[in-house]
Design a protein around this motif. Structure first.
Motif, short mmCIF file in Angstrom:
data_model
loop_
_atom_site.label_atom_id
_atom_site.label_comp_id
_atom_site.label_asym_id
_atom_site.label_seq_id
_atom_site.Cartn_x
_atom_site.Cartn_y
_atom_site.Cartn_z
N UNK A 236 0.86 -1.20 0.00
CA UNK A 236 0.00 0.00 0.00
C UNK A 236 0.89 1.24 0.00
N UNK A 237 1.94 1.22 0.80
CA UNK A 237 2.81 2.41 0.85
C UNK A 237 3.56 2.62 -0.46
N UNK A 238 4.04 1.50 -1.03
CA UNK A 238 4.90 1.62 -2.24
C UNK A 238 4.17 2.26 -3.42
N UNK A 239 2.83 2.17 -3.42
CA UNK A 239 2.08 2.73 -4.54
C UNK A 239 2.00 4.26 -4.43
N UNK A 240 2.46 4.83 -3.31
CA UNK A 240 2.35 6.28 -3.09
C UNK A 240 3.67 6.97 -3.39
N UNK A 241 3.62 8.29 -3.71
CA UNK A 241 4.87 9.04 -3.89
C UNK A 241 5.69 9.03 -2.58
N UNK A 242 7.00 9.11 -2.72
CA UNK A 242 7.89 8.98 -1.57
C UNK A 242 7.58 10.02 -0.47
N UNK A 243 7.34 11.28 -0.87
CA UNK A 243 7.05 12.31 0.13
C UNK A 243 5.80 12.00 0.93
N UNK A 244 4.80 11.45 0.25
CA UNK A 244 3.55 11.11 0.93
C UNK A 244 3.78 9.93 1.89
N UNK A 245 4.61 9.00 1.45
CA UNK A 245 4.93 7.86 2.33
C UNK A 245 5.58 8.37 3.61
N UNK A 246 6.51 9.30 3.47
CA UNK A 246 7.21 9.83 4.65
C UNK A 246 6.22 10.55 5.57
N UNK A 247 5.30 11.31 4.95
CA UNK A 247 4.29 12.02 5.74
C UNK A 247 3.44 11.02 6.53
N UNK A 248 2.99 9.96 5.85
CA UNK A 248 2.15 8.96 6.53
C UNK A 248 2.92 8.24 7.63
N UNK A 249 4.19 7.91 7.33
CA UNK A 249 5.01 7.22 8.32
C UNK A 249 5.24 8.11 9.54
N UNK A 250 5.25 9.43 9.33
CA UNK A 250 5.40 10.35 10.47
C UNK A 250 4.21 10.19 11.43
N UNK A 251 3.01 10.07 10.86
CA UNK A 251 1.82 9.91 11.71
C UNK A 251 1.87 8.55 12.43
N UNK A 252 2.18 7.51 11.66
CA UNK A 252 2.17 6.15 12.24
C UNK A 252 3.25 6.04 13.32
N UNK A 253 4.47 6.48 12.98
CA UNK A 253 5.58 6.34 13.94
C UNK A 253 5.35 7.24 15.15
N UNK A 254 4.73 8.40 14.93
CA UNK A 254 4.41 9.30 16.05
C UNK A 254 3.55 8.58 17.08
N UNK A 257 5.62 5.93 18.93
CA UNK A 257 6.66 6.44 19.84
C UNK A 257 6.06 7.28 20.98
N UNK A 258 5.11 8.14 20.63
CA UNK A 258 4.59 9.08 21.63
C UNK A 258 3.19 8.72 22.13
N UNK A 259 2.55 7.71 21.53
CA UNK A 259 1.18 7.36 21.90
C UNK A 259 0.26 8.52 21.57
#
Ligand SMILES: NC(=O)c1ccc[n+]([C@@H]2O[C@H](COP(=O)([O-])OP(=O)(O)OC[C@H]3O[C@@H](n4cnc5c(N)ncnc54)[C@H](OP(=O)(O)O)[C@@H]3O)[C@@H](O)[C@H]2O)c1
Length: 261
Positions: A236-254, A257-259
């Motif tokens: 699902x992630x690979x089908x997206x542009x790299x910048x958008x992937x990073x943006x989404x990963x920021x939300x998920x990883x946030x 890490x921070x709950x």
């Protein structure tokens, strides 16, 4: 017959005391491979040795080493010289979570030493020795986070991007020389990883069974995403542009890490 039984039945597994590395050790022991098991925790390795030797009648050598240390990596290279390993499984690794400047820099730097530098040194030694020998396998560990930058775990994601790229290069270099190289790119896995990294792993998959999936793919593909979760998230992630992937990963990883803080 399992296709990986074509490799000489002696394997070295780093990170064998826990999680995915332990699952590899189990799968290989069950299929008659004798093992060299590497991690820092000697007691855990000894328990695994007793269990596997009793249950599977194979020989297990415990090799407690800290692979962030140059001298310990060098000791491992000597073991590679002295043995004819059919498989090399380099699973030792760790991560960290948080805003980069708040993280302990010594820990970040030793993560690079373990996740990247030790892998390069061990792979080089193994490949140099085996280039004209019989069929061998080299199993490296990337991650779902290794396909784009990931905020709140920037160093870790970068180490896994390094391994992904490294494995892809080696796969094509050694494809015709008898050494099968593969990158394993799991999504979240319930293991010791989350506690050490300070990440909440939520709906993570179990490490059990990952080795079986990977070993079946060794020699057939360059990257394996083991299990439904890693495939679903990865593709699902690979089908997206790299910048958008990073943006989404920021939300998920946030969240990881921070709950909900
Ligand atoms: N869990 C996940 O969500 C996930 C996702 C993608 C990729 N991965 C990757 O998969 C691999 C295995 O991780 P895991 O989930 O199985 O984690 P884990 O349960 O924490 O296992 C990590 C292993 O590495 C060993 N290790 C850690 N530091 C070491 C050092 N300095 N020297 C030697 N051994 C060391 C640990 O043993 P000791 O503590 O005894 O040394 C342990 O056996 C790692 O490369 C990880 O980056 C994990």
């Amino acid at each position: 017959m399992n296709t990986y039984l074509k490799y000489n039945r002696l394997a070295l597994v780093t990170g064998a005391s826990s999680g995915i590395g332990k699952d590899f050790a189990y799968e290989l022991a069950k299929n008659g491979f004798s093992l060299y098991l590497v991690a820092r925790d000697v007691q855990k390795l000894k328990w695994i040795k007793t269990e596997f030797e009793t249950n599977f009648g194979i020989q297990v050598t415990v090799f407690p080493k800290d692979l962030t240390k140059e001298e310990d990596v060098d000791d491992l290279l000597k073991v590679i010289d002295l043995n004819d390993f059919g498989l090399m499984v380099l699973a030792a690794g760790f991560g960290s979570g948080g805003k980069f400047d708040s993280l302990d820099i010594e820990n970040e730097a030793s993560m690079v030493d373990l996740n990247c530098k030790s892998v390069v040194k061990i792979s080089h030694h193994f490949l140099k020795k085996n280039i004209k020998g019989e069929r061998k396998g080299l199993i490296l560990f990337g991650s779902l986070v290794g396909f784009q930058g990931v905020p709140w775990t920037a160093t870790y994601a970068a180490t896994k991007a390094f391994i992904q790229s490294f494995a892809e290069g080696l796969y094509w270099e050694y494809k015709k020389s008898g050494v099968d190289v593969i990158s394993v790119a799991p999504g979240p896995v319930q293991s010791g990883f989350g506690d050490r990294a300070g990440m909440f792993m939520g709906n993570a998959q179990s490490p059990e069974g990952i080795a079986k999936i990977v070993l079946k793919k060794l020699g057939k593909t360059v990257t394996v995403r083991p299990g439904f979760l890693s495939k679903f998230l990865g593709y699902s992630l690979l089908s997206l542009p790299r910048n958008l992937r990073t943006f989404l990963m920021k939300q998920i990883m946030g969240k990881m890490v921070f709950g909900n803080k």
